[in-house]
Design an enzyme around this catalytic site. Structure first.
Site, PDB file in Angstrom:
ATOM      1  N   GLY A  16       0.826  -1.202   0.000  1.00 53.55           N
ATOM      2  CA  GLY A  16       0.000   0.000   0.000  1.00 53.55           C
ATOM      3  C   GLY A  16       0.859   1.250   0.000  1.00 53.55           C
ATOM      4  N   GLN A  58       2.766  10.252   1.458  1.00 50.72           N
ATOM      5  CA  GLN A  58       4.119   9.669   1.518  1.00 50.72           C
ATOM      6  C   GLN A  58       5.012  10.195   0.397  1.00 50.72           C
ATOM      7  OE1 GLN A  58       2.658   5.390   2.028  1.00 50.72           O
ATOM      8  NE2 GLN A  58       4.604   5.325   3.128  1.00 50.72           N
ATOM      9  N   CYS A  80       6.929   0.080   6.964  1.00 54.96           N
ATOM     10  CA  CYS A  80       6.454   1.226   6.196  1.00 54.96           C
ATOM     11  C   CYS A  80       7.585   1.752   5.316  1.00 54.96           C
ATOM     12  CB  CYS A  80       5.997   2.310   7.177  1.00 54.96           C
ATOM     13  SG  CYS A  80       5.315   3.758   6.389  1.00 54.96           S
ATOM     14  N   HIS A  93      -1.869   7.409   7.358  1.00 55.54           N
ATOM     15  CA  HIS A  93      -0.985   8.399   6.711  1.00 55.54           C
ATOM     16  C   HIS A  93      -1.771   9.670   6.370  1.00 55.54           C
ATOM     17  CE1 HIS A  93       2.814   6.325   6.258  1.00 55.54           C
ATOM     18  NE2 HIS A  93       2.243   5.265   5.722  1.00 55.54           N
TER      19      HIS A  93
END
Lengths: 169, 174
Positions: free
Chosen positions: A47, A52, A96, A142
């Protein structure tokens, strides 16, 4: 097009809250294509969220179809995603792209009902659980400026008091 | 080249040990790396990596006074180490049952033969003094696959009359 850059913790921009998408334009579709390109450049990653890569809009991509033992809905492009119902809890390990060389245990809802829009602004709704639900919750975090680091369960407690009992085959 | 030391401290637990030790290391311009602290049987225990410009002998001398004051045994080793060398476990194993001598020996021997590389191991004795219960959790890498680990645990379960389960760890990276 050149790949977008991933923001890496402790970059303060990762704590920004993203705004909802209002215009379902060609610009949005182009950005989603770029986001998918960088997402696909990390094998094993399931994902990604727009913030990000420094675009603070509520857009996430999730695709766990490379993990066939987990039930899934295939490649999901989710705009303005919203969890409208959640149930149960489960403990699992997360990592992550924005937090290299660290993974940790995180408690997430086991099952969720998810509402979102597609790239044309049409409504979507999914029921999902387990691994896919975990990925969606991680990505929505996020959008709210949260990382899995904000939800870590301490190692010892995770082991001694919150043991996951797997279902007997 | 970085000068890493591994510091091991053991002694009677009391509040403030970590603060005093870490302050002393900070004053020597030490930079702490990875650490693991826990209470074992009422004892304070810690192992911590420190990257420090001072030599091992100098650090040893400076820590001696603090450790004497805190009644701690300490041990210092110069180590070859570095950060950012994490290895991801792919299996979690839980074993529990009535406490008895030899659970760890049997379990780890069987798991070693099944190809498991142990990365974390934690164990506790719970229950009551009349009926103690042993609980162990292991995370590791199943070098010969999950089936080998599963079979080892089933055999262990029969042999030692314990519950022994494994769960694959599927780290979600998003």
């Amino acid at each position: 097009m050149a790949l977008l850059n991933i923001l890496v913790y402790p970059d303060a921009r990762l704590t920004k809250i993203s705004r909802p998408v209002k215009e379902f334009s060609e610009d949005l579709r182009k950005f989603v294509r770029d986001l998918e390109e960088i997402f696909r450049s990390f094998p094993g990653c399931v994902g990604i969220a727009a913030p990000q890569v420094g675009r603070f809009e509520r857009i996430i991509l999730v695709d766990i179809s490379d993990k066939p033992k987990h039930v899934n809905h295939g490649f999901l492009i989710l705009i303005n995603p919203e969890i409208t119902f959640c149930e149960g809890s489960s403990l699992g390990r997360e990592g992550c792209l924005s937090v290299p060389d660290y993974t940790g245990k995180v408690e997430r809802a086991k099952s969720i009902t998810l509402k979102a829009l597609n790239q044309k602004g049409e409504k979507l709704e999914f029921q999902m659980s387990g691994y896919e639900a975990r990925a969606v919750q991680h990505e929505i975090d996020h959008l709210d400026g949260k990382l899995f680091l904000d939800r870590l369960v301490s190692r010892r407690n995770a082991l001694s008091k919150r043991v996951e009992i797997p279902a007997k085959p | 080249m970085e000068n890493w030391l591994m510091l091991t401290l053991v002694g009677k637990d009391r509040p403030g040990i970590v603060a005093k030790i870490s302050h002393a290391l900070f004053e020597m311009k030490g930079n702490l790396g990875e650490a693991s602290m826990t209470r074992l049987g009422g004892n304070f225990t810690i192992m911590l990596m420190v990257c420090i410009p001072e030599s091992k002998t100098v650090v040893q001398e400076k820590l001696q006074n603090i450790c004497d004051e805190l009644e701690l045994f300490f041990h210092l080793d110069a180590i070859e180490a570095g950060l950012h060398q994490h290895i991801e476990p792919d299996v979690r194993i839980s074993i529990h049952g009535a406490d008895q001598a030899g659970i760890v020996a049997s379990a780890t021997d069987a798991l070693n033969k099944a190809g498991l590389n142990i990365l974390n191991l934690e164990s506790d004795v719970g229950g009551s003094s009349e009926s103690p219960v042993y609980i162990m959790h292991i995370e590791g890498i199943a070098g010969k696959g999950f089936d080998a680990v599963e079979q080892a645990l089933q055999a262990l379960s029969r042999k030692k009359d314990v519950v022994a389960r494994m769960t694959p760890i599927d780290t979600m990276v998003g």
